[in-house]
Enzyme design. Structure first.
Site, PDB file in Angstrom:
ATOM      1  N   TYR A  13       0.810  -1.219   0.000  1.00 40.85           N
ATOM      2  CA  TYR A  13       0.000   0.000   0.000  1.00 40.85           C
ATOM      3  C   TYR A  13       0.852   1.283   0.000  1.00 40.85           C
ATOM      4  O   TYR A  13       0.625   2.196  -0.794  1.00 40.85           O
ATOM      5  CB  TYR A  13      -0.944   0.006   1.208  1.00 40.85           C
ATOM      6  CG  TYR A  13      -1.710   1.297   1.374  1.00 40.85           C
ATOM      7  CD1 TYR A  13      -2.904   1.505   0.693  1.00 40.85           C
ATOM      8  CD2 TYR A  13      -1.221   2.326   2.178  1.00 40.85           C
ATOM      9  CE1 TYR A  13      -3.598   2.689   0.821  1.00 40.85           C
ATOM     10  CE2 TYR A  13      -1.908   3.524   2.307  1.00 40.85           C
ATOM     11  CZ  TYR A  13      -3.092   3.701   1.628  1.00 40.85           C
ATOM     12  OH  TYR A  13      -3.769   4.886   1.750  1.00 40.85           O
ATOM     13  N   ASP A  16      -8.307  -3.123  -1.337  1.00 36.01           N
ATOM     14  CA  ASP A  16      -9.499  -2.354  -1.707  1.00 36.01           C
ATOM     15  C   ASP A  16      -9.133  -1.042  -2.391  1.00 36.01           C
ATOM     16  O   ASP A  16      -9.878  -0.533  -3.236  1.00 36.01           O
ATOM     17  CB  ASP A  16     -10.345  -2.078  -0.459  1.00 36.01           C
ATOM     18  CG  ASP A  16      -9.513  -1.520   0.683  1.00 36.01           C
ATOM     19  OD1 ASP A  16      -9.512  -0.293   0.858  1.00 36.01           O
ATOM     20  OD2 ASP A  16      -8.860  -2.299   1.394  1.00 36.01           O
ATOM     21  N   LYS A  35     -11.520  -8.300   5.429  1.00 39.76           N
ATOM     22  CA  LYS A  35     -11.961  -6.920   5.641  1.00 39.76           C
ATOM     23  C   LYS A  35     -12.636  -6.420   4.366  1.00 39.76           C
ATOM     24  O   LYS A  35     -11.990  -6.257   3.332  1.00 39.76           O
ATOM     25  CB  LYS A  35     -10.773  -6.022   5.987  1.00 39.76           C
ATOM     26  CG  LYS A  35     -11.170  -4.569   6.222  1.00 39.76           C
ATOM     27  CD  LYS A  35      -9.984  -3.624   6.084  1.00 39.76           C
ATOM     28  CE  LYS A  35      -9.495  -3.538   4.662  1.00 39.76           C
ATOM     29  NZ  LYS A  35      -8.532  -2.448   4.410  1.00 39.76           N
TER      30      LYS A  35
END
Length: 521
Positions: A262, A297, A369
């Site tokens: 990330y 995500d 998640k």
């Protein structure tokens, strides 16, 4: 569980490729360290506080070692050497360094074997402190109980820790199970951790050890009131990944945002720096019993969720393997994915179901998640509330573990108390009314949902095999994830990466991995 008729030979092939990718990368990780990994060691040895210039003392210690040309031997050696020779605590040594009255590399060098033997009791003491916080959590959950899955996860983001505490307690009373304190904008780019309680932040609140302590106390208080353990989440991504992981472990955080890729993709942090730091941070999180949340995500905020769905799955496989190498078990892997397909696409909900069910079947032990719709939220609160309801339906139909609730006012403002209350009520209504629906439904053999899932699996497997051939660094350079391209020598923080000397040791990694291995056996 197996409703998609997935080709599990393909799953095994993908997992094998991901394992090879992680093992290849681990060879680089094992030969290198970073300044924040060294600051983490300093903190765990007992150093805290700031100097007269508000510089954190761990930074002062590591900067002194850097300036003295000794960083390759590691902070544990130099700090331990000073403690051994002077008969003083790590804190006293650090204060002298910050004042400029002591330079660690100017002291006579003792043999590394003698120093690491001397440090052993200090290392064990720190490891036991973290282990005791984990035991404390387990006892509280056993005593108070907890919410049923999917855990209702909401955010607070006022910028003021004291206001965050009030909002967090209100959310817990409304039914939230996890409170995430959103971190202030750009803290991930700071190469130090601010000190003390903070009352000013933009878009969130500073992640500091004192703020962790204050919020933990507030959630423990409300947990006693509502007779339910309330989990606390914060962020250990960025330039201080392992440092914040250690602080979270010491203050009994339960969930931490912790992704292998990330920071590289979305914060332009140097990939070498991130890959090294994520390893130690995950060792700490694994040992502390903290669930990590990964950030796949986010890929769908820059890429199309239909065309690039396979990159999410490929990254989940990679994050899983990096976590396993760090001793973090599947039960603590909150692998991320999101409900982000364009709502105007025909059968978009079917494709969302395929993606969510696929993740559930491939990672059966992981508390996945699931992230809410954000990219296509317009400010129309009525449509937004329906989008969030469909997201909640997808979650309960596919057995997700952690549900970050969507807000009907997404794209308008940071959630207000009543926005959060409405979102919790929405999820509770749907989860209660559809509690066991996943046990009652099957998908049509060879139908749209099964076909979509198998297509994504095929594409992810092919991508992983391609990455296996070229390595993770070149893959990122080519922009395979999230359509974002980064260079191996680019980004922020490269100057903080160094090659270890032959005598270097990080005693905390060794102790945590060994203790965790013994506990499982």
């Amino acid at each position: 569980m197996h409703k998609l008729n997935l080709n599990f030979d393909k799953v095994a092939e993908a997992r094998s490729a991901a394992k090879n990718i992680a093992v290849q990368t681990q060879a680089f990780i094992d030969g290198h360290s970073t300044v924040t990994t060294e600051r983490t060691i300093v903190r765990l040895l007992g150093v805290d506080g700031i100097d007269v210039f508000e510089r954190p003392l761990p930074n002062a210690v590591v900067e002194d070692i850097l300036q003295g040309g000794g960083i390759a031997d590691g902070a544990a050696y130099w700090l331990g050497n000073a403690m051994y020779l002077r008969g003083e605590s790590a804190q006293t040594i650090a204060e002298a360094v910050a004042e400029g009255t002591l330079h660690l590399t100017a002291l006579p060098k003792t043999s590394p074997e003698k120093i690491y033997a001397f440090l052993e009791p200090y290392v064990i003491e720190a490891v036991e402190r973290i282990r005791n916080r984990r035991i404390e959590r387990e006892k509280l959950i056993e005593t108070l109980g907890e919410g049923s899955k999917p855990y209702l996860y909401v955010i607070v983001a006022t910028g003021n820790i004291y206001e965050d505490m009030l909002q967090a307690q209100a959310a817990a009373r409304q039914g939230a199970d996890i409170i995430a304190v959103i971190r202030t904008t750009a803290q991930s780019l700071l190469d130090y951790v601010p000190y003390g309680a903070t009352t000013e932040g933009f878009g969130g609140t500073y992640a500091t050890q004192e703020n962790f302590k204050l919020m933990r106390k507030a959630l423990d208080e409300v947990g006693e009131e509502v007779h339910r353990y309330i989990r606390l989440c914060n962020y250990c991504s960025g330039l201080c990944m392992p440092e914040i992981a250690a602080m979270g472990a010491l203050e009994r955080l339960d969930v931490m945002l912790n992704d292998a890729l990330y920071g590289i993709l979305f914060r332009d942090i140097n990939m070498q720096r991130t890959l090294v730091d994520q390893f130690f941070s995950r060792v700490i999180n694994g040992f502390a019993g903290i669930i990590i949340n990964t950030g796949e995500d986010n890929y769908l905020t820059t890429s199309d969720a239909i065309e690039e769905a396979h990159t999410v799955l490929a990254s989940q496989f990679i994050n899983e393997q990096f976590a396993l190498l760090a001793g973090l078990p599947p039960a603590q892997m909150g692998l991320g994915h999101a409900f982000e397909m364009n709502p105007d696409v025909e059968d978009g909900f079917l494709m969302e179901l395929a993606q969510a069910q696929m993740a559930r079947e491939i990672f059966p032990e992981a508390p996945l998640k699931y992230m809410p719709p954000t990219k296509y939220m317009t400010g129309d609160i009525f449509k937004g509330h329906i989008q969030d309801a469909m997201f909640n339906m997808a979650s309960i139909m596919t057995g997700q573990g952690i549900q970050l609730l969507g807000m009907l006012t997404e794209a308008i403002h940071t959630p207000l108390l009543h926005d959060r209350a409405l979102s919790i009520a929405n999820a509770k209504y749907i989860f209660n009314n559809m509690r066991h629906i996943s046990e009652e439904i099957e998908f049509k053999p060879g139908g749209r949902i099964q076909s979509r899932a198998n297509l994504v699996l095929d594409e992810a497997t092919n991508l992983l095999k391609e990455i296996e051939g070229m390595g993770i660094i070149e893959t990122i350079e080519q922009g395979k994830f999230a359509d974002v391209t980064r260079k191996r020598d680019g980004g922020k923080g490269l100057e903080g990466v160094f090659e270890k000397s032959s005598s270097y040791d990080n005693p905390f990694i060794k102790h945590m991995l060994q203790t965790e291995k013994e506990a499982r056996s």
